[in-house]
Design a protein around this motif. Structure first.
Motif, PDB file in Angstrom:
ATOM      1  N   ASP A  53      15.768  15.837  -0.813  1.00 53.47           N
ATOM      2  CA  ASP A  53      16.269  14.464  -0.928  1.00 53.47           C
ATOM      3  C   ASP A  53      15.468  13.515  -0.038  1.00 53.47           C
ATOM      4  O   ASP A  53      15.090  13.870   1.084  1.00 53.47           O
ATOM      5  CB  ASP A  53      17.748  14.394  -0.503  1.00 53.47           C
ATOM      6  N   GLY A  54      15.203  12.344  -0.551  1.00 54.80           N
ATOM      7  CA  GLY A  54      14.571  11.305   0.248  1.00 54.80           C
ATOM      8  C   GLY A  54      13.064  11.426   0.370  1.00 54.80           C
ATOM      9  O   GLY A  54      12.460  10.777   1.228  1.00 54.80           O
ATOM     10  N   CYS A  55      12.423  12.233  -0.451  1.00 59.80           N
ATOM     11  CA  CYS A  55      10.973  12.446  -0.303  1.00 59.80           C
ATOM     12  C   CYS A  55      10.121  11.986  -1.489  1.00 59.80           C
ATOM     13  O   CYS A  55       8.899  11.851  -1.361  1.00 59.80           O
ATOM     14  CB  CYS A  55      10.691  13.925  -0.068  1.00 59.80           C
ATOM     15  N   ALA A  56      10.740  11.747  -2.650  1.00 59.70           N
ATOM     16  CA  ALA A  56       9.931  11.531  -3.856  1.00 59.70           C
ATOM     17  C   ALA A  56       9.013  10.305  -3.742  1.00 59.70           C
ATOM     18  O   ALA A  56       7.826  10.387  -4.057  1.00 59.70           O
ATOM     19  CB  ALA A  56      10.842  11.403  -5.084  1.00 59.70           C
ATOM     20  N   LYS A  57       9.566   9.198  -3.272  1.00 57.77           N
ATOM     21  CA  LYS A  57       8.764   7.985  -3.160  1.00 57.77           C
ATOM     22  C   LYS A  57       7.548   8.191  -2.267  1.00 57.77           C
ATOM     23  O   LYS A  57       6.433   7.791  -2.606  1.00 57.77           O
ATOM     24  CB  LYS A  57       9.612   6.854  -2.573  1.00 57.77           C
ATOM     25  N   ALA A  58       7.786   8.823  -1.126  1.00 59.44           N
ATOM     26  CA  ALA A  58       6.689   9.039  -0.177  1.00 59.44           C
ATOM     27  C   ALA A  58       5.643   9.985  -0.771  1.00 59.44           C
ATOM     28  O   ALA A  58       4.433   9.786  -0.586  1.00 59.44           O
ATOM     29  CB  ALA A  58       7.237   9.593   1.134  1.00 59.44           C
ATOM     30  N   VAL A  59       6.091  11.003  -1.499  1.00 59.71           N
ATOM     31  CA  VAL A  59       5.153  11.944  -2.122  1.00 59.71           C
ATOM     32  C   VAL A  59       4.279  11.227  -3.149  1.00 59.71           C
ATOM     33  O   VAL A  59       3.043  11.373  -3.150  1.00 59.71           O
ATOM     34  CB  VAL A  59       5.906  13.125  -2.794  1.00 59.71           C
ATOM     35  N   VAL A  60       4.899  10.431  -4.018  1.00 58.55           N
ATOM     36  CA  VAL A  60       4.151   9.734  -5.068  1.00 58.55           C
ATOM     37  C   VAL A  60       3.155   8.748  -4.442  1.00 58.55           C
ATOM     38  O   VAL A  60       2.010   8.629  -4.893  1.00 58.55           O
ATOM     39  CB  VAL A  60       5.114   9.021  -6.051  1.00 58.55           C
ATOM     40  N   ALA A  61       3.581   8.074  -3.366  1.00 61.75           N
ATOM     41  CA  ALA A  61       2.690   7.131  -2.688  1.00 61.75           C
ATOM     42  C   ALA A  61       1.499   7.855  -2.071  1.00 61.75           C
ATOM     43  O   ALA A  61       0.355   7.410  -2.154  1.00 61.75           O
ATOM     44  CB  ALA A  61       3.466   6.364  -1.616  1.00 61.75           C
ATOM     45  N   LYS A  62       1.798   8.983  -1.455  1.00 60.58           N
ATOM     46  CA  LYS A  62       0.735   9.757  -0.805  1.00 60.58           C
ATOM     47  C   LYS A  62      -0.262  10.290  -1.841  1.00 60.58           C
ATOM     48  O   LYS A  62      -1.469  10.278  -1.611  1.00 60.58           O
ATOM     49  CB  LYS A  62       1.350  10.929  -0.027  1.00 60.58           C
ATOM     50  N   ALA A  63       0.244  10.757  -2.962  1.00 59.20           N
ATOM     51  CA  ALA A  63      -0.640  11.255  -4.025  1.00 59.20           C
ATOM     52  C   ALA A  63      -1.522  10.127  -4.546  1.00 59.20           C
ATOM     53  O   ALA A  63      -2.724  10.310  -4.779  1.00 59.20           O
ATOM     54  CB  ALA A  63       0.192  11.862  -5.159  1.00 59.20           C
ATOM     55  N   LYS A  64      -0.941   8.966  -4.695  1.00 62.76           N
ATOM     56  CA  LYS A  64      -1.703   7.816  -5.201  1.00 62.76           C
ATOM     57  C   LYS A  64      -2.840   7.465  -4.246  1.00 62.76           C
ATOM     58  O   LYS A  64      -3.959   7.151  -4.665  1.00 62.76           O
ATOM     59  CB  LYS A  64      -0.788   6.612  -5.390  1.00 62.76           C
ATOM     60  N   GLU A  65      -2.529   7.567  -2.939  1.00 63.36           N
ATOM     61  CA  GLU A  65      -3.537   7.284  -1.918  1.00 63.36           C
ATOM     62  C   GLU A  65      -4.730   8.235  -2.056  1.00 63.36           C
ATOM     63  O   GLU A  65      -5.867   7.880  -1.731  1.00 63.36           O
ATOM     64  CB  GLU A  65      -2.891   7.484  -0.555  1.00 63.36           C
ATOM     65  N   ALA A  66      -4.442   9.446  -2.549  1.00 61.79           N
ATOM     66  CA  ALA A  66      -5.517  10.415  -2.739  1.00 61.79           C
ATOM     67  C   ALA A  66      -6.084  10.389  -4.161  1.00 61.79           C
ATOM     68  O   ALA A  66      -6.797  11.303  -4.588  1.00 61.79           O
ATOM     69  CB  ALA A  66      -5.016  11.813  -2.404  1.00 61.79           C
ATOM     70  N   GLY A  67      -5.727   9.347  -4.922  1.00 64.27           N
ATOM     71  CA  GLY A  67      -6.331   9.170  -6.246  1.00 64.27           C
ATOM     72  C   GLY A  67      -5.585   9.805  -7.405  1.00 64.27           C
ATOM     73  O   GLY A  67      -6.093   9.856  -8.522  1.00 64.27           O
ATOM     74  N   VAL A  68      -4.356  10.305  -7.151  1.00 62.75           N
ATOM     75  CA  VAL A  68      -3.573  10.920  -8.232  1.00 62.75           C
ATOM     76  C   VAL A  68      -2.374  10.023  -8.551  1.00 62.75           C
ATOM     77  O   VAL A  68      -1.429   9.927  -7.770  1.00 62.75           O
ATOM     78  CB  VAL A  68      -3.090  12.331  -7.846  1.00 62.75           C
ATOM     79  N   THR A  69      -2.433   9.358  -9.708  1.00 62.45           N
ATOM     80  CA  THR A  69      -1.335   8.467 -10.097  1.00 62.45           C
ATOM     81  C   THR A  69      -0.293   9.234 -10.892  1.00 62.45           C
ATOM     82  O   THR A  69      -0.588   9.782 -11.956  1.00 62.45           O
ATOM     83  CB  THR A  69      -1.865   7.295 -10.954  1.00 62.45           C
ATOM     84  N   LEU A  70       0.922   9.300 -10.343  1.00 63.16           N
ATOM     85  CA  LEU A  70       2.039   9.934 -11.047  1.00 63.16           C
ATOM     86  C   LEU A  70       2.970   8.845 -11.561  1.00 63.16           C
ATOM     87  O   LEU A  70       2.854   7.679 -11.178  1.00 63.16           O
ATOM     88  CB  LEU A  70       2.802  10.837 -10.079  1.00 63.16           C
ATOM     89  N   THR A  71       3.904   9.216 -12.471  1.00 60.90           N
ATOM     90  CA  THR A  71       4.952   8.272 -12.856  1.00 60.90           C
ATOM     91  C   THR A  71       5.655   7.811 -11.588  1.00 60.90           C
ATOM     92  O   THR A  71       5.940   8.632 -10.709  1.00 60.90           O
ATOM     93  CB  THR A  71       5.980   8.975 -13.774  1.00 60.90           C
ATOM     94  N   GLY A  72       5.913   6.519 -11.465  1.00 56.94           N
ATOM     95  CA  GLY A  72       6.559   5.990 -10.269  1.00 56.94           C
ATOM     96  C   GLY A  72       7.837   6.747  -9.928  1.00 56.94           C
ATOM     97  O   GLY A  72       8.628   7.058 -10.821  1.00 56.94           O
TER      98      GLY A  72
END
Lengths: 428, 428
Positions: free
Chosen positions: A358-377
């Motif tokens: 719980d409470g981690c999805a947003k941070a994970v998606v943001a971190k992945a995006k920072e590394a060039g991997v765009t996931l569904t928001g």
């Protein structure tokens, strides 16, 4: 790996240290992967290129009943397409409308016309009521929710169980609240979990006793033939069940060939009781003269029948099944032992649903995006884009190549470990 | 023939007697002609069959900007189609949306979204107001009026002059009444008269000072390249005129290839200010993912550019011009000397508008139907299907063969004479 939630401070620090190194190394590669949408890959689209050759200037352009597909007319589709789609939707040939290039548009049209004019059995247009509410089993399809938000329809989140939505809650809510006018369902290989509703769930849907006499189930059967294995899920026929329960007008069924032939140039169709279809055709006749009958003819000639569709879908599965396997394999290897996440292993459809702590999805998606991997928001799979537990991530494995996918999911896994370990550490 | 309205009783009885004989003879032939809609004939559709051959499984399916036309995406159209339609609509490439198979559907969508959500500059959705009104220059296009009637928009009939709608009335009404939110226009080769608005009319439209800040002109330029002669009408650019008058957001322009390529499988597009287009795209993105880009590509490859369209339209004219000529010829021969009716001689478009003596159109259409000739319903060209003078009949010459048309118009003429003579006699 030890379970993350039983790690001590030192172990967490070590995990963070190790994961950060991996993350930095991925980041330095300047990756650019887009996994945000459930798009077919080019190899899948290639499978349907024959559709462009089955109609030509010399091939004859008349439908089975003699209709010239080039001219105006035929509001509800050509006779041949009606036969094919009645089989795909499992409804009678008088219980459907064959439409244009997208079922999303058909769904939007149904809801927007309901707001403006009401549906069969409405006392007044939904838009004239003080409140209109839809139930939204979630996680679910973001574009369903966007229609409601756009039209000012209040969304009520309903939990998803392993065999479909939480029917206890649905039965209670619809029987008590006349402002609840609809529910969104993706009943087979659901978006994003890949769940298929059980027979019991379908029967309970069909037997609903809504307080609103004009309540509608929006049954978006997008993935009905989109199997990934040789032991496909079976979905009970909702229109038949509704008829047996005396609720024949309660359901609208939608499907399309967007993920059978071309994603942008397929054919959509909707099924419903004859009374609903007659009512809808009158409304539709104001809105348009006809859909593109040439593209309907093209689809009939290319797909032929349900056997043709089944054979065609096997070719899709041969391309995308390895992609699902690789995702599941990497998730198993990287996240399972540490208990860092849970995910679904679908028999079909286009997605894998992953729940972090719980409470981690947003941070994970943001971190992945920072590394060039765009996931569904993160949050996109819930009404108003708000995941109450901030844990759901939708993985769309179909579009990237196997190599891209491998890297992208490894990045995702590292991000999950990093964010979760940091969160656990901060909470100590 | 003597003028009908100067005939005495005996002369009228003789005319009735003679016409009745002709009518009975036609009736005995069991004719079955449908001239109710402006449909292209098969020979016209044949002109575009090459469109099916310009895309194949080996032809490459990428748009000019590299977009794979088979996949999702490209809400407002492919780059190549934007270039082509910007020329057809005479707007910039950022001032348009290239859409699906019908402009009627685009117009309906614009009005229905305005009702649900408002347009750029609306204080609230039109549907939340006590009253919404549209001005309807008439006779006009029945399907425009049907959209208003369906959505509960009150229609106010405005007369048509020879150079366009009665602008004095329009200027007065829109400046006084904030509930007037729109007006329907077919500015070139109008349906049904074939009138093209004069420069002055276009300028007065552009300079309107509506009381409603979110008033829109629905400029349905369906027949923009549909010339019947080598001296085509010229229509002043409405968007340019609106910009110059400081009213750049006041107009939506629509066009389609329904009567260029295939009537059921063409491409529609709309033009408007960039601000309007940005606003509309946000709404549209809820409603659909994209239109059929493969069909857009097909049209670009087939029509190529404005020269290609012009050359193609000459082929259409070569087929339908003789049909217009034969209608005008028979009307001249049968009805002119008796002063039994007035009609238009259009330079383009799909229709001839005929006015009988007041109070005769319904009876004429009914009588023709009895003899096997189906015309557009009398009154259809007016709001609420009510022609205040019951005199307008829309003639659609394109679909029937020359022989069929000859017979059908002769039947029509006999019906006009019979009904009018009987009416005059009854009034004596």
């Amino acid at each position: 790996m030890k379970k993350l939630n039983s790690m001590n401070k030192e172990e967490l620090l070590e995990l963070i240290n190790e994961s950060q190194k991996k993350y930095d190394s991925y980041k330095s590669k300047n990756l650019k992967y887009d996994m945000s949408r459930g798009k077919p890959c080019p190899e899948q689209l290639d499978l349907s290129d024959g559709i462009l050759d089955c109609i030509s200037s010399t091939s004859g352009l008349k439908a089975g009943d003699g209709t010239d597909c080039r001219n105006y007319g035929g509001l509800d589709g050509i006779s041949d397409a009606k036969v094919l789609f009645s089989q795909l939707l499992e409804v009678g040939v008088n219980e459907l409308i064959v439409g244009g290039n997208t079922s999303l548009n058909m769904m939007y049209d149904c809801v927007s016309r309901a707001m403006l004019k009401g549906v069969l059995g409405s006392d007044m247009p939904w838009g004239k009521l003080d409140q209109v509410k839809f139930l939204c089993p979630s996680p679910g399809y973001d574009r369903h929710f966007a229609i409601c938000e756009f039209l000012g329809i209040e969304m009520i989140t309903v939990d998803m169980n392993e065999d479909g939505p939480d029917m206890d809650t649905i039965e209670k809510l619809v029987s008590e609240d006349a402002s609840i006018k609809g529910i969104w369902c993706v009943p087979k290989y659901s978006n994003p979990q890949g769940i298929t509703y059980s027979d019991e769930v379908v029967e309970r849907f069909a037997a609903l006793k809504p307080k609103a006499p004009d309540f509608r189930i929006f049954w978006d059967n997008s993935y009905t033939v989109h199997h990934l294995t040789d032991t496909p899920d079976q979905l009970k026929n909702i229109l038949e069940s509704c008829k047996q329960a005396g609720n024949s007008d309660m359901v609208y069924i939608f499907a399309s060939t967007s993920k059978i032939t071309y994603a942008g140039a397929g054919i959509a169709a909707m099924g419903a009781s004859e009374a609903n279809i007659e009512f809808l055709k009158k409304q539709l006749g104001i809105q348009t003269i006809c859909y593109d009958k040439i593209n309907q003819l093209r689809h009939v000639r290319f797909l032929k029948n349900m056997d043709g569709i089944a054979a065609h879908m096997k070719k899709h599965a041969a391309i995308i099944r390895p992609k699902f396997d690789i995702v599941l394999d990497i998730l198993d290897k990287e996240l399972k032992s540490g208990g860092a996440a849970e995910w679904t292993c679908p028999n079909g459809g286009y997605f894998i649903s992953l729940n972090t702590m719980d409470g981690c999805a947003k941070a994970v998606v943001a971190k992945a995006k920072e590394a060039g991997v765009t996931l569904t928001g993160a949050g996109a799979t819930f009404p108003y884009k708000k995941d109450p537990r901030d844990r759901n991530i939708r993985i769309a494995p179909t579009y990237p190549s196997l190599d891209e996918l491998k890297n992208a999911i490894k990045v995702l896994c590292v991000c999950v470990l990093l964010v979760e370990a940091e969160k656990l550490l901060a909470g100590m």
